[in-house]
Design an enzyme around this catalytic site. Structure first.
Site, PDB file in Angstrom:
ATOM      1  N   CYS A 114       0.814  -1.230   0.000  1.00  0.00           N
ATOM      2  CA  CYS A 114       0.000   0.000   0.000  1.00  0.00           C
ATOM      3  C   CYS A 114       0.846   1.278   0.000  1.00  0.00           C
ATOM      4  O   CYS A 114       0.361   2.340  -0.370  1.00  0.00           O
ATOM      5  CB  CYS A 114      -0.956   0.018   1.179  1.00  0.00           C
ATOM      6  SG  CYS A 114      -2.077  -1.389   1.158  1.00  0.00           S
ATOM      7  N   HIS A 246      -3.491   7.268   1.975  1.00  0.00           N
ATOM      8  CA  HIS A 246      -3.889   5.920   1.556  1.00  0.00           C
ATOM      9  C   HIS A 246      -5.290   5.651   2.095  1.00  0.00           C
ATOM     10  O   HIS A 246      -5.586   5.930   3.247  1.00  0.00           O
ATOM     11  CB  HIS A 246      -2.893   4.911   2.098  1.00  0.00           C
ATOM     12  CG  HIS A 246      -3.319   3.490   1.884  1.00  0.00           C
ATOM     13  ND1 HIS A 246      -3.733   3.029   0.652  1.00  0.00           N
ATOM     14  CD2 HIS A 246      -3.427   2.443   2.745  1.00  0.00           C
ATOM     15  CE1 HIS A 246      -4.057   1.749   0.766  1.00  0.00           C
ATOM     16  NE2 HIS A 246      -3.886   1.371   2.014  1.00  0.00           N
ATOM     17  N   ASN A 276     -10.080  -0.089  -0.513  1.00  0.00           N
ATOM     18  CA  ASN A 276      -8.616  -0.049  -0.428  1.00  0.00           C
ATOM     19  C   ASN A 276      -8.032  -0.631  -1.714  1.00  0.00           C
ATOM     20  O   ASN A 276      -8.142  -1.826  -1.957  1.00  0.00           O
ATOM     21  CB  ASN A 276      -8.176  -0.849   0.806  1.00  0.00           C
ATOM     22  CG  ASN A 276      -6.673  -0.835   1.012  1.00  0.00           C
ATOM     23  OD1 ASN A 276      -5.914  -0.445   0.127  1.00  0.00           O
ATOM     24  ND2 ASN A 276      -6.241  -1.269   2.183  1.00  0.00           N
TER      25      ASN A 276
END
Ligand code: UT7
Length: 319
Positions: A114, A246, A276
């Protein structure tokens, strides 16, 4: 004047199929209420048969080049952040390169899950400031739907597919990447990982996560690294126009903003629409906020992300 890597344009791409929480609840033991309350997620996009990390990355890159008004043939560096490449090798960056018709440039993938976009941006920034590249495509692209265990409700509801890209170009002036701070702590690599790989099982594997433990680390690490990158650029939280984080969980975004004393109005939130998307989430959120007019030229932006490894990082950028 200082030479910096300036964001000349951005683009993004999402798979055609948009899946609501209610649709997921038809096959997974979950509910719209639980997902919205615990994560803020309402939709995610899921790649179809002909959509891959490289095709999404290529679409995002094309849009970024178009927004920048820069020809693909001017690109001399492609750094693609992904944990879900089309194949173990070659690098998906070289597939993007071929699709864009660039016959010769530097092209490779980086893998920091990520945080991948932050890592990729930092590599491109260093190469540009060091004179090793002039015009770079930095892309975050993922198809996490392909590594999800669709029987595991604690993970499969959280992720989505997509890609975002920026074009960076060397320029002397006030704009550009002002500072970057990156970290990794491999002691935590069993809290968020994939249970397969070429050198171990010979399979692709599925994502496994101990969510609540990741959550606790995320808030502390993100708040700390954001402060660190601002300090490096001699800036304070009051100077920030937009934080582009993020997009893992709305509660992480809110808790981090609270910890920093940052108004929630300055945080770009797309987790409701994208879920996500790992390395794609920061450039996807950035492009959305540029295109809807929130982020304007001259704004001070802080990007931040945290993911498997653990890896985490932040960058302060004058747009
Ligand atoms: O991108 C890299 C960074 N990743 C992250 O930052 C993820 C960080 N973690 C999180 O976002 C959160 O920890 C989650 C969203 C993963 C989980 O939220 P939570 O509030 O920490 O829930 P929990 O794991 O403590 O689970 C609470 C309850 C459990 O039931 P019991 O044991 O209390 O009866 C779970 O079984 O919620 C249950 N549960 C669900 N219920 C309905 C877990 N997943 C689901 C689900 N639908 N999808």
């Amino acid at each position: 004047m200082t030479l910096r890597a300036v964001i000349k344009g951005s683009g993004s791409a999402l798979p055609a199929r948009r899946v609501s929480n209610a649709e997921l609840a038809e096959t997974v033991d979950t509910s719209d209420e639980w997902i919205v309350e615990r994560t803020g997620i309402r939709f995610r996009h899921i790649a179809g048969e002909h959509e891959t990390t490289a095709t999404l990355a290529t679409d995002a890159a094309r849009r970024a080049l178009e927004a920048a008004g820069i020809a693909a043939t001017d690109v001399d560096l492609i750094v693609l952040a992904t944990a879900t490449p089309d194949q173990t090798f070659p690098a998906s960056a070289t597939k993007v390169q071929a699709a864009l018709g660039i016959n010769d440039c530097v092209a490779f993938d980086v893998q920091a899950v990520c945080s991948g976009f932050l890592y990729a941006m930092s590599v491109a920034d260093s190469m540009i400031r060091g004179g090793g590249a002039n015009t770079a495509l930095v892309i975050g692209a993922e198809t996490f739907s392909r590594i999800l265990d669709w029987e595991d409700r604690t993970t499969c509801v959280l992720f989505g597919d997509g890609a975002g890209a920026v074009v960076l170009q060397a320029e002397a002036g006030e704009a550009g990447i002002l500072s970057v701070a990156l970290h990794a702590d491999g002691r935590h690599n069993q809290l968020l990982y994939v249970d397969g790989g070429p050198s171990t099982t010979g399979t692709v594997g599925k994502l496994r996560m101990r969510g609540p433990e990741v959550f606790k680390h995320a808030v502390v690490n993100l708040a700390t690294v954001l402060g660190e990158t601002l300090a490096k650029a001699d800036l304070s939280i009051a100077d920030v126009d937009w934080v582009v984080p993020h997009q893992a969980n709305r509660r992480i975004l809110d808790a981090t903003a609270r910890k920093l004393g940052l108004s929630p109005d300055k945080v770009v939130v797309t987790v409701d629409e994208h879920a996500n998307t790992s390395a794609a989430s920061v450039p996807l959120a950035f492009d959305a906020a540029v295109r809807d007019g929130r982020i304007k030229r001259g704004d001070l932006i802080v990007f931040e992300a945290m993911g498997g490894g653990f890896t985490w990082g932040a960058a302060a950028v004058r747009y």
